[in-house]
Structures are given as structure tokens and as C-alpha cells.
Design an enzyme around this catalytic site. Structure first.
Site, short mmCIF file in Angstrom:
data_model
loop_
_atom_site.label_atom_id
_atom_site.label_comp_id
_atom_site.label_asym_id
_atom_site.label_seq_id
_atom_site.Cartn_x
_atom_site.Cartn_y
_atom_site.Cartn_z
N GLN A 1 0.82 -1.20 0.00
CA GLN A 1 0.00 0.00 0.00
C GLN A 1 0.87 1.26 0.00
O GLN A 1 0.69 2.16 0.81
CB GLN A 1 -0.97 0.00 1.19
CG GLN A 1 -1.92 -1.18 1.14
CD GLN A 1 -2.92 -1.19 2.26
OE1 GLN A 1 -2.55 -1.21 3.42
NE2 GLN A 1 -4.20 -1.14 1.90
N HIS A 2 1.79 1.29 -0.96
CA HIS A 2 2.65 2.45 -1.12
C HIS A 2 3.30 2.44 -2.50
O HIS A 2 3.23 1.45 -3.22
CB HIS A 2 3.74 2.49 -0.04
CG HIS A 2 4.69 1.33 -0.12
ND1 HIS A 2 4.50 0.17 0.59
CD2 HIS A 2 5.82 1.15 -0.83
CE1 HIS A 2 5.49 -0.67 0.33
NE2 HIS A 2 6.29 -0.11 -0.55
N ALA A 3 3.91 3.56 -2.83
CA ALA A 3 4.74 3.68 -4.03
C ALA A 3 6.10 4.20 -3.58
O ALA A 3 6.24 4.71 -2.47
CB ALA A 3 4.10 4.63 -5.05
#
Length: 138
Positions: A52-54
């Protein structure tokens, strides 16, 4: 450009004989970068979503060395879901790609190879901020 042109499925050579199988993945050869960090996830409940990230700077290769999991990749304009279900299969994820890992089998061990050392400042953990940075929203 399609999202399928951004990530890549990697197939590593499998060497085996009566003793079992051996898979080799070398940095700057089979892996499209120099490996600076290695970590793995296991014992994740199938209902849990990891990632749940970039990342602004890090590239990754994800390999389910045991069991299976799914990865949803998102470039801010399109999404795709890849099932990691073979220990010789890797998923290359470039920079600025949102990633969710989920649907872990009970025996899942998800190995992650990274192009950088950990730096919390290069992570984007807010989806709206990610969409702004990729130009999807203002």
C-alpha cells in the site's frame, strides 16, 4: 503507454536434478538492477493487504519462493493484478508504481529484492499524494 509496458514478469532459469531444484537470480543480470536490500514476508493472513505504497527511487523484484500471493500494481491511470505462483517467477516493479500484496496462501513466503537501501522519505504512503505526483489529480 499501457501499465503492462511498465512492470515485467521475469522467468528465472531453473536447474534441477535428482537432488531437487535450484533457481538463480543475479543482480544486474537476471534482476534489472544492483540488489541493495533483501526482505521477505511470511505468516501473512490471506485477508491482510501489505505494501500500500509507491516509491520515488526504489525498484523491486517480488518472488514468491513458497506458496502464492497476488500483487496489484497501479501507475495512477491503470491497474493490473499478477499472481505470483512459481518460485522461478519474479515481478519487476519500477519506481512510482503503487503496489498492494494480498491473498497470501498459508505457506506463502514473498521475497523482495530492492534497488536501494531503506529510506522512509522516498515512500509515498498516501494514495491521493501518489495520484498528484503522477499527474492524475491536482
Amino acid at each position: 503507454m499501457s501499465i503492462k509496458d511498465e512492470y515485467r514478469i521475469l522467468e528465472f532459469a531453473e536447474h534441477g536434478d535428482e537432488r531437487g531444484n535450484l533457481v538463480i537470480a543475479e543482480g544486474n543480470q537476471d534482476i534489472p538492477f544492483e540488489i541493495k536490500r533483501v526482505f521477505y514476508m511470511y505468516g501473512s493472513d490471506p485477508d491482510i493487504v501489505r505494501g500500500q505504497h509507491a516509491n520515488r527511487e526504489s525498484e523491486f523484484v517480488l518472488i514468491n519462493v513458497g506458496g502464492t500471493s497476488k500483487v496489484k500494481v497501479d501507475n495512477g491511470f491503470e491497474t493490473d493484478v499478477i499472481e505470483l505462483n512459481k518460485p522461478r517467477m519474479g515481478l519487476y516493479i519500477p519506481t512510482m508504481m503503487w503496489k498492494d500484496m494480498y491473498d497470501f496462501s498459508e505457506d506463502s513466503i514473498l521475497l523482495v529484492l530492492a534497488s536501494t537501501h531503506y529510506d522512509s522519505k522516498e515512500y509515498i504512503r498516501d494514495y491521493d499524494e501518489f495520484l498528484r505526483e503522477v499527474g492524475r489529480i491536482k
